[in-house]
Every structure is written in structure tokens, then in C-alpha cells.
Design a protein around this motif. Structure first.
Motif, PDB file in Angstrom:
ATOM      1  N   MET A 517       0.303  22.309 -53.227  1.00 26.90           N
ATOM      2  CA  MET A 517       1.258  22.191 -54.878  1.00 26.90           C
ATOM      3  C   MET A 517       1.112  23.128 -55.513  1.00 26.90           C
ATOM      4  O   MET A 517      -0.108  23.599 -56.229  1.00 26.90           O
ATOM      5  CB  MET A 517       1.033  20.996 -54.547  1.00 26.90           C
ATOM      6  N   GLU A 521       3.412  21.597 -60.079  1.00 24.12           N
ATOM      7  CA  GLU A 521       4.173  20.452 -59.351  1.00 24.12           C
ATOM      8  C   GLU A 521       2.818  19.138 -59.505  1.00 24.12           C
ATOM      9  O   GLU A 521       3.087  18.402 -59.667  1.00 24.12           O
ATOM     10  CB  GLU A 521       4.556  20.506 -57.467  1.00 24.12           C
ATOM     11  N   THR A 524       2.747  17.932 -62.776  1.00 22.61           N
ATOM     12  CA  THR A 524       4.187  16.674 -62.877  1.00 22.61           C
ATOM     13  C   THR A 524       3.564  15.547 -62.845  1.00 22.61           C
ATOM     14  O   THR A 524       3.554  14.349 -62.992  1.00 22.61           O
ATOM     15  CB  THR A 524       4.884  17.181 -62.641  1.00 22.61           C
TER      16      THR A 524
END
Length: 688
Positions: A517, A521, A524
Motif C-alpha cells: 500500500m 493508505e 489512514t
């Protein structure tokens, strides 16, 4: 400039006879280098004793042996799959030689009935008799032929034979200068019975006899040379730092006591000892370079906050750099909670901060109104300036290179630097890993920490584990679920597959984070879990360090038998951070091998990270345990840390003694140290 005596050693491979355009890249692949010296550093892995045994009866099944006997019989194969067989007899016993898919006429020419032959190879047992399949050597003693008494055996790569590598290594020995001065302490050489540097290379690559003690002493001598080269580089870096001027930041007892009195708990003795060492360093006019090393949950953040208070209370600023945005935010929240009530201004600066908020933080750093800032690599961007930066704190230091640390330190004139790691290592390796730093160790846990109950569970019971996780989630708890791989079609223990399965089974928001990722990302996904927007986080080992979620009480690790012991300990450290009972479930695929069983049993028995690190070292060796590869500890060419760790301390004392007396290395011993550093620290960049 390189000493001209070393020029022959740094000649490229094609300077050797027989090495052309085809062989040169093969040698580069084998050695990881380009020079004759790189080939000499490709030491043999073992040595084979090729001395002729007195009798065939003296041979041992499973060992290489060289024997002499008379050709007693020749038997042709009875089928395409059966071997040609030749029998040797020496009056004490028989030895059968087996040759598969061989030319019968050639064999009969090699082994005439009634003639003596010397053969060398592995002794096996077949149907109760001694047998040697395809001997390594076949020789006629009547011609005076004998195999070498000892044969070095090298690691190989495609396109090379052992004989070729050995012959090139022997040829390379001629490049070793005969007039090199002795750089090791003569008294140490005498007491250890070490050969000279040049003789050690000859003893390993071209031994005149089979002598295991000789091989061990030669290898130990070269290992010490490498240790001395590295430790002298570190000693010079420390001496250089000592000559630089840093701002003395005196201890502020009043501010320190105010912080301790505001805590709902009492700092451990280890925390107070570590801070005392840090405080003393910061009070000096030479730049501090100290490592704060502590186990999971040992309280490094509080110690770093104490150091930040010492800086801020005397008019200096402190900057804390973390490798990810999530960890930087965690550092900010902890520092803000601890220090804002005492009147200090704490801020965070990461890639998330934009426009007005970012400008406000930059202004506060520039005018000095912000005392402490926590951030990511955003801290050393060109637009960031400090009014009076006195202390740099680097969290999870092994995730940063030397250049990153120096960029942040470059925001001021020689600020003090504290680097932190939650990665306990065996104390025997501390000098190997942190040779350029002074080390403070946190080896106590704060009172009140709830032990994590660790259980090993076969993966045949995975449905029970899923149900147990579901019950914990309904009680308001959260869980980590770690998988060894991201997504592989032929394996069900993957993060992507488990995320889909748990989402379907538990009917709750399930997060996913893995190494493929993008950083934003990942941040998050971690923040959603930390904030409670997801209840279970499926992950690979990217969550191994730093993520602090007190509500997380369960850590499930699939295929736990495939993880390193210290890595399992780091993962377990993600839970048990609150006041609820916590569990680590090690899901394994039976049957377990002996090493895997020892690893899981050790983890169940103890939560002491240093004990676990020692056990991991015994089970696996240094390897890439605990991120040591990133730390630069396993890039030795000769040293085997399992055998030679004790040499590092001796080399440290020797190097510091020489550098303290001769900081320019201009004397006789100092100039010789320059030579060994050039030979054995070509890729080392010692932090300054």
C-alpha cells in the motif's frame, strides 16, 4: 589516496590469469565485489581432509576419506539404471566404487585389475558394505600422484567450480604485499597465537596441512582485523565529535521534578538511570550521540520527554523524528499530554499539514514559540528552520539512514542527538550494532503493566479463534490479525484473503494494511484502527513497531512458526498496553520442527525482550534478526558474530587507545590502522 602497497589487491578480476569477459561477471556475482581482494575475502566455508588413510578399515561412514587399494574386481551394470562397480582391497577391507552412466572401457582403463589406485570421496553404506559413488579424485600412486592433503571448499554460484575458485584464490594470494606493517597489538597476537595477516590468508586459502586449530586461529585473526578496522573508524568519529562544540544544556532540576510529580506513576529505576546518562551528556559542550534501547513498553517516550524538558526549560528546542505519520502523531499526543500542562508548547509537523496550519507551525519553529515538535521526514525539509534547536530525538532509529539523521541535525550547529529503538539485541552484539553510539538500556517494565498471555494454537482450531475474537470485539475490545504474506494464490494465510474472510464472518469494520500500500493508505488504515473506526486490523509485519492502541487486547499471528522469535515478540508488544487482560495467539501449522517449537515455547515462557533476543541469536544466528541488517550490523565480510562477538570489545579498547594517543593516525601504529581500515571498512560510513 589509497596506499600504493594495496594497489595489486584492488585490481579488477580480469587482472587474474584466465579471467575474461565471461568469467568476470560470474566472479562479481559470487563475491559481491569487483577486485582481487573481494575474492580473497570470499573465504572457504570448510576444508576437506584428503590425507590418505592407513587402511580402508579406518574409514567412517558419512565422512570424506582418501584410501589406497588394489583393484580386486570390475562388475559391469546389469541394467541401464544400475552402476558399474569396481572393488578395491587393501588387506583390511573392501571398498566398492560405483559409477552411474559411465563409459565401461574408460573405467577399465582407469582401474586395471591388480593395480593400486588412490581414490577420495564420501564413504557411504550400501547393503552393509562401504561404497564410494563417483570419487572426487582417482590417482595412480605408481606415478607419484596424490590428491591435495587439504582442499578448501567455497560457496559457489552457477558457472563456477570449486577447483576454479580455489585456483583463482591461490593466484590472488600473490597480490598480498609482503611488507605490510602489523596493525594489531603485538602482545595480543602473541597471547592469542595468531598468525600474521598475510599468513592467515595463506592458511585459509592454501593450507599446507589439515589443521582445524590453524583454520580457527587464521579466521579469528582476520575477524579481529575487521573488528579493529571498524572500531577505529568509530573511534575516529567519536574523537572528531569531541573536538566539535555543541551548546551545553544544563539540567533543570525544578522542571524535571515537576514532570515526575505530574505523572500518575513512578518512573522505573532504569528510566531514571538512562535519563541521568542523557542529562550528563547534554550538559557537556561536545555533541551527545546516545542510543536509548528498551524493550516493548519499557517507557522510552517518558525518558525522551525528560530530555526534551531539559532542552526546552533552558531555552532550546527539541525535535522528535518518527518514521511514519501515525508514529509521529502518537509521539506528539504523548508529548503534548505530558508537557503542555507544564507550560511547554508542543506541535506536530507531517505531510498531512497544509497551508495555514503548516505556515503557523513553521513560524512557531522559526521564532521559538514552539518548544518541541514531533514529525516525519518533513522536519528536515528546506522550508523548516529552528530558532534554537538543541536536541534531536530519532524514534525507531533503524528505520532511518545516517543521511536522514544528519539532515535533521543539520538544522542547527551540532545539536545533541538521542536515537531510540524498541529492538532489544543480545548484549554481546551491542558493540557490533551501536559501535558509534553510547548506549543506555531500559531493562525494567513500568509497574502495573498487565502481562500478555501467550498461547500456541494449531491452525486446525482457527474457527475457535475467530469466535473468541468476535466475543472480544463485542466487549468493546480490538484485535490485530497478522498474516505472513500479502496475497499468494496457493496459500490461504494471506492478509488480503483473511481480511475478506473476517469481514464476512464477524460483520464488523475490518481494516487492512500491508507493505504494497502507499504510505498515505497505510497511515489512514492505522489511524482508522487507532481511532476505533475499524475494530480489527489485518496486517502483515508493517505493524511490528510503534503502533499504540490501548484498546487492542488480542494479537493473532498466523503461521507463527515461520516468524523470527524477536519479530514475534515485537508483534506481541502491540497488545497489553491498556488495563485489560491481553492475549497473543500463535497459530501454527502442525507438525512443528524442533527449532520452531523451541521458538514458540520461549515466547510463551517469557516477555523479557533481552532474554528473547539472546534465544533468537542462539537459534538463528545474527542474520537479519531485529532489523540488524538495516542497522549495519550484519555487513561484516569475515566476522561471525556467534563466534567472534568477544573480539569487538577488545578491538574497541585497542582502537580507542591508539586514537586517543594519535588522533591524526600519523604515527607508526596509527598509519598501519589506516591500511586495515582501507582493506576492511570500504563501505562503512560512521555517523558523525
Amino acid at each position: 589516496m589509497r596506499d600504493e602497497r594495496l594497489f595489486p589487491l584492488f585490481a579488477e578480476f580480469d587482472s587474474l590469469s584466465g579471467v575474461g569477459p565471461k568469467l568476470k561477471p560470474v566472479l562479481e556475482r559470487l563475491t559481491g565485489g569487483e577486485t582481487v581482494w573481494d575474492l580473497l575475502l570470499h573465504l572457504p566455508e570448510k576444508w576437506v581432509d584428503r590425507r590418505v588413510k592407513e587402511t580402508i578399515e579406518d574409514t567412517v561412514i558419512g565422512e570424506v576419506a582418501t584410501v589406497k587399494g588394489e583393484v580386486h574386481a570390475y562388475n559391469a551394470p546389469y541394467s541401464d539404471k544400475s552402476p558399474h562397480k569396481i572393488t578395491l582391497f587393501d588387506g583390511t577391507g573392501f571398498l566398492t566404487l560405483a559409477f552411474f552412466r559411465a563409459d565401461g572401457r574408460w573405467l577399465q582403463g582407469q582401474f586395471p585389475i591388480g593395480k593400486e589406485r588412490i581414490v577420495s570421496g564420501m564413504i557411504e553404506e550400501y547393503q552393509g558394505e562401504r561404497q564410494m559413488t563417483h570419487p572426487d579424485y582417482i590417482m595412480d600412486p605408481a606415478k607419484g600422484d596424490r590428491p591435495p592433503e587439504v582442499e578448501p571448499i567455497y560457496g559457489l554460484t552457477a558457472g563456477l567450480t570449486n577447483k576454479r575458485v580455489h585456483s583463482l584464490a591461490v593466484q590472488s594470494l600473490a597480490s598480498v604485499p609482503e611488507d605490510l606493517p602489523e596493525w594489531a597489538d603485538p602482545a595480543l597476537i602473541t597471547s592469542r597465537h595468531w598468525p600474521t595477516f598475510r599468513q592467515a590468508l595463506y592458511d585459509l586459502h592454501a593450507p599446507s596441512e589439515y589443521d582445524e586449530d590453524m583454520f580457527a586461529l587464521a579466521r579469528e585473526r582476520l575477524a579481529y582485523d575487521e573488528a579493529l578496522a571498524r572500531e577505529s573508524a568509530f573511534a575516529l568519529a567519536r574523537a572528531s565529535r569531541a573536538r566539535r562544540s555543541s551548546p551545553a544544556i544544563p539540567a533543570n532540576r525544578t522542571a524535571h521534578e515537576a514532570l515526575c510529580q505530574s505523572l500518575p506513576y513512578k518512573p522505573t529505576g532504569a528510566q531514571l538511570r538512562a535519563f541521568a546518562e542523557i542529562s550528563a551528556d547534554m550538559s557537556k559542550t561536545g555533541p551527545m550521540r546516545r542510543m536509548l534501547q528498551g524493550d516493548v513498553g519499557a517507557g522510552k517516550t517518558l525518558v525522551s520527554a525528560m530530555a526534551a524538558v531539559q532542552a526546552a526549560s533552558t531555552g532550546f528546542q527539541a525535535a522528535v523524528m518518527a518514521p511514519t505519520e501515525v508514529l509521529a502523531r502518537q509521539q506528539y499526543e504523548t508529548m503534548d499530554k505530558l508537557l503542555s500542562p507544564l507550560g511547554f508548547t508542543v506541535a506536530a509537523l507531517t505531510g498531512r499539514d497544509k497551508s495555514t496550519a503548516r505556515e503557523s507551525i513553521l513560524m512557531g519553529l522559526a521564532d521559538g514559540s514552539i518548544d518541541i515538535v514531533a514529525g516525519t521526514q518533513a522536519l528536515f525539509q528546506q522550508s523548516v528552520s529552528f530558532r534554537n534547536l538543541g536536541l534531536v530525538i530519532v524514534d525507531e532509529q533503524h528505520r532511518f539512514g545516517v543521511a536522514d539523521r544528519m539532515k535533521l541535525a543539520g538544522k542547527a550547529v551540532s545539536p545533541h542527538m538521542l536515537v531510540m529503538s524498541a529492538t532489544p539485541i543480545p548484549r554481546t552484539l551491542a558493540q557490533a550494532v551501536h559501535g558509534d553510539l553510547d548506549v543506555s538500556i531500559l531493562d525494567e517494565k513500568p509497574a502495573g503493566r498487565v502481562p500478555v498471555e501467550t498461547r500456541a494454537v494449531p491452525d486446525t482450531r482457527i474457527e475457535e479463534v475467530v469466535q473468541a475474537v468476535g466475543r472480544a470485539l463485542r466487549r468493546g475490545e480490538r484485535a490485530f490479525w497478522v498474516c505472513p504474506k500479502v496475497d499468494v494464490d496457493d496459500d490461504d494465510s494471506t492478509a488480503v484473503g483473511r481480511h475478506a474472510a473476517l469481514s464476512d464472518q464477524l460483520r464488523v469494520p475490518v481494516g487492512l494494511v500491508h507493505g504494497r500500500m502507499k504510505p498515505a493508505e497505510k497511515d489512514t488504515a492505522l489511524e482508522d484502527f487507532r481511532a476505533g473506526r475499524t475494530k480489527i486490523l489485518v496486517a502483515t509485519t508493517v505493524i511490528e513497531v510503534g503502533v499504540d492502541v490501548p484498546e487492542a487486547t488480542i494479537m493473532v499471528i498466523e503461521r507463527a512458526e515461520g516468524f523470527g522469535l524477536a519479530q514475534l515478540h515485537q508483534l506481541r508488544g502491540r497488545v497489553g498496553r491498556g488495563d485489560r487482560p491481553s492475549y497473543c495467539l500463535l497459530l501454527y501449522r502442525p507438525p512443528l520442527g524442533d527449532i520452531a517449537r523451541d521458538r514458540l515455547d520461549t515466547l510463551r515462557r517469557t516477555e523479557d525482550g533481552f532474554e528473547i533476543a539472546e534465544a533468537d541469536f542462539r537459534l538463528r544466528g545474527p542474520g537479519d534478526m531485529l532489523g540488524l541488517k538495516q542497522a549495519g550490523a550484519t555487513d561484516y565480510r569475515i566476522i561471525d558474530l556467534a563466534r567472534h562477538a568477544g573480539l569487538l570489545e577488545t578491538a574497541l579498547k585497542d582502537a580507542e587507545s591508539v586514537v586517543s594517543k594519535d588522533p591524526e593516525l600519523s604515527g607508526e601504529r596509527g598509519s598501519s590502522l589506516r591500511l586495515v581500515r582501507e582493506l576492511l571498512t570500504p563501505k562503512i560510513q560512521a555517523p558523525t
